[in-house]
Design a protein around this motif. Sequence first.
Motif, mmCIF file in Angstrom:
data_model
loop_
_atom_site.group_PDB
_atom_site.id
_atom_site.type_symbol
_atom_site.label_atom_id
_atom_site.label_comp_id
_atom_site.label_asym_id
_atom_site.label_seq_id
_atom_site.Cartn_x
_atom_site.Cartn_y
_atom_site.Cartn_z
ATOM 1 N N ILE A 152 0.844 -1.204 0.000
ATOM 2 C CA ILE A 152 0.000 0.000 0.000
ATOM 3 C C ILE A 152 0.873 1.245 0.000
ATOM 4 C CG2 ILE A 152 -1.617 1.359 1.375
ATOM 5 C CD1 ILE A 152 -2.964 -1.227 2.199
ATOM 6 N N THR B 4 3.817 1.492 -1.263
ATOM 7 C CA THR B 4 4.364 1.586 -2.620
ATOM 8 C C THR B 4 3.348 2.212 -3.560
ATOM 9 O OG1 THR B 4 5.780 -0.339 -2.292
ATOM 10 C CG2 THR B 4 5.284 0.262 -4.563
ATOM 11 N N MET B 5 2.081 1.817 -3.415
ATOM 12 C CA MET B 5 1.036 2.372 -4.270
ATOM 13 C C MET B 5 0.814 3.854 -3.982
ATOM 14 S SD MET B 5 -2.769 0.852 -5.032
ATOM 15 C CE MET B 5 -2.068 -0.491 -6.006
ATOM 16 N N ALA C 3 3.423 5.711 -5.750
ATOM 17 C CA ALA C 3 3.116 5.768 -7.184
ATOM 18 C C ALA C 3 2.082 6.850 -7.469
ATOM 19 C CB ALA C 3 2.599 4.409 -7.665
ATOM 20 N N PHE D 86 3.089 1.164 -9.276
ATOM 21 C CA PHE D 86 1.656 0.913 -9.155
ATOM 22 C C PHE D 86 1.326 -0.518 -9.568
ATOM 23 C CE2 PHE D 86 -2.841 1.179 -10.085
ATOM 24 C CZ PHE D 86 -3.318 2.064 -9.122
ATOM 25 N N ASN D 87 1.861 -0.959 -10.702
ATOM 26 C CA ASN D 87 1.570 -2.308 -11.191
ATOM 27 C C ASN D 87 2.163 -3.379 -10.274
ATOM 28 O OD1 ASN D 87 0.203 -1.304 -13.403
ATOM 29 N ND2 ASN D 87 2.004 -1.279 -14.707
ATOM 30 N N SER E 279 2.512 -3.154 -7.015
ATOM 31 C CA SER E 279 1.676 -3.252 -5.822
ATOM 32 C C SER E 279 0.338 -3.910 -6.102
ATOM 33 C CB SER E 279 1.460 -1.859 -5.210
ATOM 34 O OG SER E 279 0.846 -0.994 -6.143
ATOM 35 N N LEU E 280 -0.096 -3.907 -7.370
ATOM 36 C CA LEU E 280 -1.367 -4.547 -7.730
ATOM 37 C C LEU E 280 -1.357 -6.052 -7.468
ATOM 38 C CD1 LEU E 280 -2.444 -2.788 -11.054
ATOM 39 C CD2 LEU E 280 -3.627 -2.722 -8.866
ATOM 40 N N VAL F 176 -2.199 -5.616 -3.416
ATOM 41 C CA VAL F 176 -3.294 -4.738 -2.992
ATOM 42 C C VAL F 176 -4.587 -5.114 -3.715
ATOM 43 C CG1 VAL F 176 -4.088 -2.344 -2.890
ATOM 44 C CG2 VAL F 176 -1.672 -2.878 -2.535
ATOM 45 N N ALA G 189 -7.080 -0.376 -4.810
ATOM 46 C CA ALA G 189 -6.319 0.236 -5.905
ATOM 47 C C ALA G 189 -7.170 1.219 -6.694
ATOM 48 C CB ALA G 189 -5.776 -0.847 -6.834
ATOM 49 N N MET H 191 -7.383 4.390 -4.851
ATOM 50 C CA MET H 191 -6.094 5.082 -4.868
ATOM 51 C C MET H 191 -5.969 5.980 -6.090
ATOM 52 S SD MET H 191 -3.860 4.501 -2.391
ATOM 53 C CE MET H 191 -3.460 3.336 -1.082
ATOM 54 N N GLY I 241 -8.422 2.543 -11.867
ATOM 55 C CA GLY I 241 -7.158 2.930 -11.313
ATOM 56 C C GLY I 241 -6.555 4.090 -12.077
#
Length: 289
Positions: A5, A7-8, A11, A220-221, A223-224, A227, A232, A235, A284
């Motif tokens: 999270i 990390t996201m 991003a 982002f990718n 962390s997907l 998460v 996401a 976010m 997203g």
Amino acid sequence: MRAAINTMVLAVVLSGIGPLLVRDSPVDPAATAFWRLFIGLPVALFFIRRSIFLPAKGMFWVAIAGLLLAGDLIFWNSALVRTTILEATILIMVYPVITAVAGYFLFKERITWRFAGGAAIAFAGLLLMMLHAGTHGASSLAGDLMSITAAFFYAGSLMISARMCRAYDTLKVSFWLIFWAAVGAAPVALMETRSFPVTLHGWLYIIGYAALTVVGYALFNRSLKVVPTSIASLMGYGQPAVASVLGAFLLKEVPSWNGILGAVFIVAGLVVATRHGEAAAETGASPAE
């Protein structure tokens, strides 16, 4: 989960810097879009170097999606230099509503009452935001309309590219999507006054923007994988908030109360509309942003 999270969030913060970089870009809007895409192509190509091409049908549809993405980037970049950052970044976020409505008419995909209610709230916010456009400093009705137009282009690109990613290798689809978006942006960029950076600082600026984009997408990718999609998707709404706060502090662009209230309505409506169901999977952060 906590690390993913965080990390996201990083991003999203990086993506929120993008609109400010478009504002101060050494080249015009379409050229900014082109160079951002073109510089990122070698990175995308590296990941598919052993097998590049898709089947003919896939190549055709990804090309259409890429050209639509080019339209999205050109209109959105143009909006960012014409209206407030808050309005440009919030209005383009209505693309999930456009995607769902198009899916209903084209593919008979079901629209729930929750989605319809959320879309109505978002539309009310859109009207509120646009009614005051042009009366508060940097706000512009023309810029707002460009941002909404960008949302239509991105919705079309998303609908096609999402189906292509389900049918073919995602990395290959991503490369050709970027390639055709660059091809689509190039002719418009060449017609602009400032098509090429003319100083070393200008080139470093564009390269830095492209690098920031690649890092943001990668984070982002990544962390997907951990998460949940529901988190996401929410976010993604952080980008306008980050961009608006940075715009207020760095560009002295303080949104009017009408713009803030309209933004609250739009985000609230989109959260309600996309909180459950498949629509949430496609809300997203946009590659356009």
